[in-house]
Design an enzyme around this catalytic site. Structure first.
Site, PDB file in Angstrom:
ATOM      1  N   ASP A  92      50.735  51.037  50.769  1.00  0.00           N
ATOM      2  CA  ASP A  92      51.977  50.383  51.252  1.00  0.00           C
ATOM      3  C   ASP A  92      51.766  49.793  52.632  1.00  0.00           C
ATOM      4  O   ASP A  92      52.724  49.447  53.304  1.00  0.00           O
ATOM      5  CB  ASP A  92      52.993  51.162  51.312  1.00  0.00           C
ATOM      6  CG  ASP A  92      53.328  52.134  50.087  1.00  0.00           C
ATOM      7  OD1 ASP A  92      53.274  51.699  49.000  1.00  0.00           O
ATOM      8  OD2 ASP A  92      53.239  53.499  50.141  1.00  0.00           O
ATOM      9  N   GLY A 152      52.310  48.418  43.756  1.00  0.00           N
ATOM     10  CA  GLY A 152      52.976  46.977  44.007  1.00  0.00           C
ATOM     11  C   GLY A 152      52.906  46.425  45.180  1.00  0.00           C
ATOM     12  O   GLY A 152      52.906  47.097  46.471  1.00  0.00           O
ATOM     13  N   HIS A 153      52.072  45.028  45.161  1.00  0.00           N
ATOM     14  CA  HIS A 153      52.159  44.251  46.151  1.00  0.00           C
ATOM     15  C   HIS A 153      52.966  43.251  46.372  1.00  0.00           C
ATOM     16  O   HIS A 153      53.471  42.621  45.392  1.00  0.00           O
ATOM     17  CB  HIS A 153      50.519  43.425  46.031  1.00  0.00           C
ATOM     18  CG  HIS A 153      49.301  44.212  46.171  1.00  0.00           C
ATOM     19  ND1 HIS A 153      48.013  43.864  45.945  1.00  0.00           N
ATOM     20  CD2 HIS A 153      49.144  45.827  46.334  1.00  0.00           C
ATOM     21  CE1 HIS A 153      47.248  44.725  46.427  1.00  0.00           C
ATOM     22  NE2 HIS A 153      48.083  46.001  46.153  1.00  0.00           N
ATOM     23  N   GLN A 200      46.481  50.446  46.550  1.00  0.00           N
ATOM     24  CA  GLN A 200      46.596  51.537  47.468  1.00  0.00           C
ATOM     25  C   GLN A 200      46.020  51.597  48.750  1.00  0.00           C
ATOM     26  O   GLN A 200      45.815  50.706  49.364  1.00  0.00           O
ATOM     27  CB  GLN A 200      46.289  52.916  46.568  1.00  0.00           C
ATOM     28  CG  GLN A 200      47.055  53.284  45.411  1.00  0.00           C
ATOM     29  CD  GLN A 200      46.555  52.811  44.131  1.00  0.00           C
ATOM     30  OE1 GLN A 200      45.305  52.390  43.936  1.00  0.00           O
ATOM     31  NE2 GLN A 200      47.405  52.884  43.231  1.00  0.00           N
ATOM     32  N   LYS A 260      49.329  44.586  52.146  1.00  0.00           N
ATOM     33  CA  LYS A 260      47.960  43.843  51.512  1.00  0.00           C
ATOM     34  C   LYS A 260      48.398  42.713  50.737  1.00  0.00           C
ATOM     35  O   LYS A 260      47.672  41.554  50.903  1.00  0.00           O
ATOM     36  CB  LYS A 260      47.127  44.809  50.491  1.00  0.00           C
ATOM     37  CG  LYS A 260      46.444  46.158  51.447  1.00  0.00           C
ATOM     38  CD  LYS A 260      45.735  47.101  50.553  1.00  0.00           C
ATOM     39  CE  LYS A 260      46.550  47.670  49.592  1.00  0.00           C
ATOM     40  NZ  LYS A 260      47.701  48.662  50.052  1.00  0.00           N
TER      41      LYS A 260
END
Length: 423
Positions: free
Chosen positions: A13, A40-41, A224, A16
């Protein structure tokens, strides 16, 4: 020819997706090397927030190619919904997005196995996102898995049935109350497989080898964070893949000596989702403020993130393991308004002070040693140059650089791609 690597240095989180999006214009190829659809990006631009789960974060840019590497595990159903969500943006996914044949598939029964396993643990659960990722990686290392390339084989349905039947027997073994309708889940799965077939499958290690020979620039994108690495993270409260720099080599087939820059992303504070030790976690109003101002909720799961002061012991450890050459500090704007900031510089570990990351950081063994800094009041979100930043923030940044011995090249002051300051 350039192969650079971008990854997170905390418990995920870190932001990225935004930085990949910012850097993408410099690269011909963006390649995701590990993880599954729990990662989730989030990208934000033109007033729209985008959350990508499996697709690399370079998909919104020009003519670059986006590769899902062999180290990734793909849930065809989640992937289909992701593709459907991008339809309104008129992206040429057929030419921009390609998938490694060696990437493993998440079956519906993998998700059910995940739920059964977690339910059986009771209070000892590890905080799985229940996306089936752990069981899929277990099948991969147990040499039972089904890969994207198997979709092209005539006996794919038979391979699927054999593995799904094995999973159902394992679910029964857990003896927990899991309600499901497998025929319905399988119908959805095989419909999504047909959609997956519309994209090109490649032998990604050969593709990337030829791209390097042709002088193409490649950015490897991790998911991650380093403290969730299955080997070097806070085991067993980790993910099921190698989130560190080594994972880019095994997850794409790129040789270690080809990687040039290693970009490390970290927040100006630190967060964690789910279970597991967290030495600098805050349970007071400061932690609540970080969560509220930073909108600290999982982009995929919606789970609230635990918040704490920056941990330099953990950060130095992640930098060391990854060979980080440049740092990017995210969410500096979230710390605006704090009278005093704290940074953990050492641990009290079993009665002695240490500055390295030990085997066990459970609270009975570790308490953080803090150094305090004066905070700042200014709103950073409209600032565009490093000179504009308040002196207190500059001192905070310079202290971090001195301690970790790696330069901070980017300071993010908001979620939009334009709210990015180059130092």
């Amino acid at each position: 020819m350039t192969v650079d690597l971008l990854l997170g240095l905390q418990w995920g989180d870190e932001g990225k997706g935004k930085i990949v999006d910012v850097l993408t214009s410099k690269y011909d190829i963006i390649a995701r090397f590990q993880g599954g659809p729990n990662a989730g990006h989030t990208l934000e631009f033109d007033g729209i927030k985008h959350v990508l789960r499996t697709i690399p974060s370079g998909i919104f840019h020009g003519n670059n190619i986006n590769i899902i590497g062999n180290g990734v595990v793909i849930d065809p159903v989640v992937f289909k919904s992701e593709i459907d969500g991008l339809a309104k943006f008129n992206l040429d996914l057929q030419s921009k997005l390609i998938i490694s044949r060696k990437a493993h598939l998440i079956l519906p029964t993998h998700r059910l196995l995940d739920a059964a396993s977690e339910a059986s643990k009771g209070k000892a659960k590890i905080g799985s996102t229940l996306k089936g990722i752990g069981p899929t990686y277990m099948d991969k290392t147990g040499r039972n898995g089904i890969r994207v390339g198997d979709i092209e084989l005539e006996d794919f349905a038979d391979r699927y049935r054999a593995l799904a039947d094995k999973h159902e027997a394992m679910i029964a073994f857990y003896d927990v109350d899991i309600q499901y309708n497998l025929p319905e889940l399988e119908k959805e799965f095989f419909e999504a497989i047909e959609d997956l077939k519309k994209l090109d499958f490649i032998d990604s290690e050969e593709y990337l080898h030829q791209a390097q020979k042709a002088g193409k620039s490649i950015l490897c994108e991790g998911a991650q964070g380093s403290l969730l690495d299955v080997d070097f993270g806070t085991y067993p409260f980790v993910t099921s893949s190698n989130t560190t720099a080594a994972g880019a080599c095994t997850g794409l087939g790129i040789a270690p000596n080809k990687i040039k820059e290693v970009f490390g992303i970290f927040k100006a504070y630190i967060t964690r989702v789910g279970s597991g030790p967290f030495p600098t976690e805050l349970f007071d109003e400061d932690g609540a403020t970080m969560a509220r101002v930073g909108n600290e909720f999982g982009s995929v799961t919606g789970r609230q993130r635990r918040c704490g002061w920056l941990d330099l012991v953990a950060l130095k450890y992640a930098i060391q393991v990854n060979g980080v050459t440049q740092l990017m500090m995210m969410k500096g704007d979230v710390l605006s308004g704090f009278e005093t900031l704290k940074v953990c510089t050492e641990y009290n570990y079993k009665g002695e002070k240490i500055s390295h990351f030990p085997y066990n950081i459970e609270p009975e063994n570790v308490t953080p040693v803090y150094q305090e800094f004066k905070g700042w009041k200014q709103d950073l979100t409209g600032m565009t140059t490093y000179d504009e930043l308040p002196q207190e923030l500059k001192e905070y940044i310079e202290f971090i650089e001195k301690e970790v011995e790696v330069p901070i090249k980017i300071v993010s002051v908001g979620p939009d791609r334009k709210q990015t300051i180059l130092k």
